[in-house]
Scaffold this active site. Structure first.
Site, PDB file in Angstrom:
ATOM      1  N   ARG A  25       0.825  -1.220   0.000  1.00 13.01           N
ATOM      2  CA  ARG A  25       0.000   0.000   0.000  1.00 13.01           C
ATOM      3  C   ARG A  25       0.854   1.261   0.000  1.00 13.01           C
ATOM      4  O   ARG A  25       0.530   2.227  -0.697  1.00 13.01           O
ATOM      5  CB  ARG A  25      -0.955  -0.030   1.189  1.00 13.01           C
ATOM      6  CG  ARG A  25      -1.982  -1.161   1.002  1.00 13.01           C
ATOM      7  CD  ARG A  25      -3.196  -0.970   1.810  1.00 13.01           C
ATOM      8  NE  ARG A  25      -4.207  -1.943   1.389  1.00 13.01           N
ATOM      9  CZ  ARG A  25      -5.295  -2.211   2.077  1.00 13.01           C
ATOM     10  NH1 ARG A  25      -5.533  -1.583   3.219  1.00 13.01           N
ATOM     11  NH2 ARG A  25      -6.172  -3.087   1.629  1.00 13.01           N
ATOM     12  N   GLY A 104      18.282 -16.793   8.661  1.00  7.04           N
ATOM     13  CA  GLY A 104      18.688 -17.432   7.413  1.00  7.04           C
ATOM     14  C   GLY A 104      18.328 -16.569   6.212  1.00  7.04           C
ATOM     15  O   GLY A 104      19.127 -16.403   5.278  1.00  7.04           O
ATOM     16  N   ILE A 126       9.882 -15.661  14.868  1.00  5.05           N
ATOM     17  CA  ILE A 126       9.408 -15.818  16.240  1.00  5.05           C
ATOM     18  C   ILE A 126      10.585 -15.978  17.205  1.00  5.05           C
ATOM     19  O   ILE A 126      10.441 -15.772  18.396  1.00  5.05           O
ATOM     20  CB  ILE A 126       8.423 -17.007  16.408  1.00  5.05           C
ATOM     21  CG1 ILE A 126       9.094 -18.352  16.102  1.00  5.05           C
ATOM     22  CG2 ILE A 126       7.173 -16.799  15.571  1.00  5.05           C
ATOM     23  CD1 ILE A 126       8.321 -19.541  16.660  1.00  5.05           C
ATOM     24  N   ASP A 127      11.771 -16.354  16.675  1.00  3.96           N
ATOM     25  CA  ASP A 127      12.925 -16.622  17.546  1.00  3.96           C
ATOM     26  C   ASP A 127      13.551 -15.350  18.141  1.00  3.96           C
ATOM     27  O   ASP A 127      14.259 -15.418  19.141  1.00  3.96           O
ATOM     28  CB  ASP A 127      14.017 -17.388  16.781  1.00  3.96           C
ATOM     29  CG  ASP A 127      13.523 -18.717  16.241  1.00  3.96           C
ATOM     30  OD1 ASP A 127      12.539 -19.249  16.779  1.00  3.96           O
ATOM     31  OD2 ASP A 127      14.116 -19.225  15.268  1.00  3.96           O
ATOM     32  N   ARG A 162       0.943 -31.848  39.730  1.00  2.00           N
ATOM     33  CA  ARG A 162       1.940 -32.477  38.859  1.00  2.00           C
ATOM     34  C   ARG A 162       3.104 -31.535  38.545  1.00  2.00           C
ATOM     35  O   ARG A 162       2.981 -30.313  38.665  1.00  2.00           O
ATOM     36  CB  ARG A 162       1.295 -32.839  37.522  1.00  2.00           C
ATOM     37  CG  ARG A 162       0.552 -34.136  37.575  1.00  2.00           C
ATOM     38  CD  ARG A 162      -0.099 -34.405  36.244  1.00  2.00           C
ATOM     39  NE  ARG A 162      -0.881 -35.626  36.306  1.00  2.00           N
ATOM     40  CZ  ARG A 162      -1.841 -35.933  35.451  1.00  2.00           C
ATOM     41  NH1 ARG A 162      -2.154 -35.112  34.488  1.00  2.00           N
ATOM     42  NH2 ARG A 162      -2.495 -37.061  35.578  1.00  2.00           N
ATOM     43  N   GLY A 185       4.802 -17.395  35.051  1.00  2.00           N
ATOM     44  CA  GLY A 185       5.132 -17.801  36.416  1.00  2.00           C
ATOM     45  C   GLY A 185       5.788 -19.163  36.512  1.00  2.00           C
ATOM     46  O   GLY A 185       5.542 -19.913  37.469  1.00  2.00           O
ATOM     47  N   LYS A 213       4.128 -26.453  47.506  1.00  2.00           N
ATOM     48  CA  LYS A 213       3.749 -25.876  46.206  1.00  2.00           C
ATOM     49  C   LYS A 213       2.759 -26.811  45.540  1.00  2.00           C
ATOM     50  O   LYS A 213       2.916 -28.040  45.627  1.00  2.00           O
ATOM     51  CB  LYS A 213       4.978 -25.715  45.314  1.00  2.00           C
ATOM     52  CG  LYS A 213       5.749 -24.457  45.574  1.00  2.00           C
ATOM     53  CD  LYS A 213       6.635 -24.157  44.387  1.00  2.00           C
ATOM     54  CE  LYS A 213       7.282 -22.803  44.522  1.00  2.00           C
ATOM     55  NZ  LYS A 213       7.929 -22.368  43.305  1.00  2.00           N
ATOM     56  N   LYS A 214       1.774 -26.237  44.832  1.00  2.00           N
ATOM     57  CA  LYS A 214       0.712 -27.072  44.262  1.00  2.00           C
ATOM     58  C   LYS A 214       1.137 -27.761  42.966  1.00  2.00           C
ATOM     59  O   LYS A 214       0.519 -28.703  42.499  1.00  2.00           O
ATOM     60  CB  LYS A 214      -0.521 -26.217  44.010  1.00  2.00           C
ATOM     61  CG  LYS A 214      -1.198 -25.751  45.294  1.00  2.00           C
ATOM     62  CD  LYS A 214      -2.683 -25.477  45.039  1.00  2.00           C
ATOM     63  CE  LYS A 214      -3.433 -25.155  46.313  1.00  2.00           C
ATOM     64  NZ  LYS A 214      -3.218 -23.756  46.727  1.00  2.00           N
ATOM     65  N   GLU A 222      13.513 -25.450  23.233  1.00  2.00           N
ATOM     66  CA  GLU A 222      13.838 -26.671  22.470  1.00  2.00           C
ATOM     67  C   GLU A 222      15.348 -26.853  22.287  1.00  2.00           C
ATOM     68  O   GLU A 222      15.834 -27.971  22.178  1.00  2.00           O
ATOM     69  CB  GLU A 222      13.143 -26.651  21.097  1.00  2.00           C
ATOM     70  CG  GLU A 222      13.562 -25.484  20.212  1.00  2.00           C
ATOM     71  CD  GLU A 222      12.889 -25.456  18.849  1.00  2.00           C
ATOM     72  OE1 GLU A 222      12.184 -26.408  18.495  1.00  2.00           O
ATOM     73  OE2 GLU A 222      13.084 -24.451  18.135  1.00  2.00           O
TER      74      GLU A 222
HETATM   75  O1  F6P Z   1      12.812 -20.190  13.152  1.00  2.00           O
HETATM   76  C1  F6P Z   1      11.516 -20.404  13.584  1.00  2.00           C
HETATM   77  C2  F6P Z   1      11.331 -21.811  14.053  1.00  2.00           C
HETATM   78  O2  F6P Z   1       9.976 -22.008  14.373  1.00  2.00           O
HETATM   79  C3  F6P Z   1      12.227 -22.279  15.202  1.00  2.00           C
HETATM   80  O3  F6P Z   1      11.789 -21.815  16.454  1.00  2.00           O
HETATM   81  C4  F6P Z   1      12.165 -23.771  15.030  1.00  2.00           C
HETATM   82  O4  F6P Z   1      13.276 -24.395  15.616  1.00  2.00           O
HETATM   83  C5  F6P Z   1      12.174 -23.913  13.541  1.00  2.00           C
HETATM   84  O5  F6P Z   1      11.650 -22.715  13.009  1.00  2.00           O
HETATM   85  C6  F6P Z   1      11.366 -25.050  12.983  1.00  2.00           C
HETATM   86  O6  F6P Z   1      11.623 -25.102  11.616  1.00  2.00           O
HETATM   87  P1  F6P Z   1      10.743 -25.833  10.528  1.00  2.00           P
HETATM   88  O7  F6P Z   1       9.570 -24.959  10.224  1.00  2.00           O
HETATM   89  O8  F6P Z   1      11.647 -25.942   9.352  1.00  2.00           O
HETATM   90  O9  F6P Z   1      10.327 -27.125  11.128  1.00  2.00           O
END
Ligand code: F6P
Length: 319
Positions: A25, A104, A126-127, A162, A185, A213-214, A222
């Site tokens: 736009r 990348g 998102i990273d 748990r 939290g 603690k509950k 990851e």
């Molecule tokens: O880079 C974003 C991301 O979601 C990472 O957090 C995750 O490790 C990766 O991409 C997963 O990649 P793909 O979509 O190739 O499985």
């Protein structure tokens, strides 16, 4: 410039569509034809181009994913493919490229800019791992999605007393884990940047049980350890009920937050003005309250530090 292309590349992130809308736009208002490239960098090689007009990007602010689609194009790392990409764009009369994506994808920005083709990046992953930029498009939404999920999981954790391990994304960085952990939290947050001590984790859980603690909530990135592995380790030390929840791709999708919509709109506008001003090899992001441009070489190669004081708060507030 009369013709500029826009591409989304790498992992999709909520807010990418808002950035595309902004570029299309604002480009239109400035009298520039915006060409959408479909399917990421491979779309350039495969001639997947389409001219985009303001009405083509209606209703996009609230949509997750990317209407242009995306890909991770391994062959784009090869120099001859990069030259071919430039040739393909020149053939279409494209004078500049806006790359919406993360680490990348911005390495692609660096490669093309070094070869003399005008490129500006829009920080979107998102990273949240681009150096020099406080927030990338998509991070805020991903963290909010993780928080909502963890809040729900806590209901079950409390009801059953748990220990839960919730695995969040972030590739080899812990930005999502820290923010989601603090805001939900969590008792323990594990990130790749800090080596964890299993004895400390076990001690922490035992102490929590004594303190009545509950539940125990462990948020693990990851890249630190996979939740299933950690579950086995904890169960080998303690006779307790451990459950795992891997949040996975729900963090990548969904409607972007107010913050992601606004920065996406601002980044798109700035990317266009930088290209028009003759700049190249930069990435647009936000630092503090300012929209900034960062040298792409720095953005992709320098190490973005985590917020250690925020991380250290996890322990202090989970007494
Ligand atoms: O880079 C974003 C991301 O979601 C990472 O957090 C995750 O490790 C990766 O991409 C997963 O990649 P793909 O979509 O190739 O499985």
């Amino acid at each position: 410039m009369k013709r500029i292309a826009v591409v989304t590349s790498g992992g999709d992130a909520p807010g990418m569509n808002a950035a595309i809308r902004s570029v299309v736009r604002i480009g239109y208002t400035k009298g520039i034809e915006i060409i959408g490239v479909y399917s990421g960098f491979k779309g350039i090689i495969e001639d997947q181009f389409a001219s985009l007009l303001p009405r083509d990007v209606s209703g996009l602010l609230e949509k997750g994913g990317t209407i242009l689609q995306t890909s991770r194009t391994e062959e784009f790392k090869e120099e001859d493919v990069q030259y071919k990409t430039i040739e393909k764009m020149k053939k279409q009369g494209i004078e500049g490229l806006i790359i919406i994506g993360g680490n990348g994808s911005q390495s692609g920005n660096l490669a093309l800019a070094k070869k003399g083709f005008p490129v500006i990046g829009v920080a979107s992953t998102i990273d949240n791992d681009l150096w020099g930029i406080d927030y990338t498009i998509g991070f805020d939404t991903a963290v909010n999605t993780a928080i909502q999920a963890i809040d729900k999981i806590r209901d079950t954790a409390t009801s059953h007393a748990r220990t839960f391990i919730i695995e969040v994304m972030g590739r080899d960085r812990g930005f999502i884990a820290i923010d989601a952990g603090i805001a939900s939290g969590a008792d323990i947050v594990l990130i790749p940047e800090i080596k964890f001590d299993i004895d400390k984790i076990i001690y922490n859980i035992k102490e929590g049980i004594e303190k009545k603690k509950k539940h125990h909530m462990i948020v693990c990135a990851e890249g630190a350890i996979r939740a299933n592995e950690l579950e086995k380790i904890i169960e080998s030390y303690l006779d307790i009920d451990v459950r795992v929840s891997v949040l996975g791709y729900i963090q990548r999708g969904g409607s972007p937050t107010r913050f992601d919509r606004i920065i996406a709109t601002l980044f798109g506008e700035r990317a266009l003005s930088e290209l028009i001003a003759g700049n190249s090899g930069k990435v647009v992001g936000i630092r503090g309250n300012n929209i900034v441009i960062v040298d792409v070489a720095d953005a992709v190669s320098k190490y973005k530090k985590i917020n250690y004081s925020l991380y250290n708060l996890v322990e202090e507030v989970s007494v």
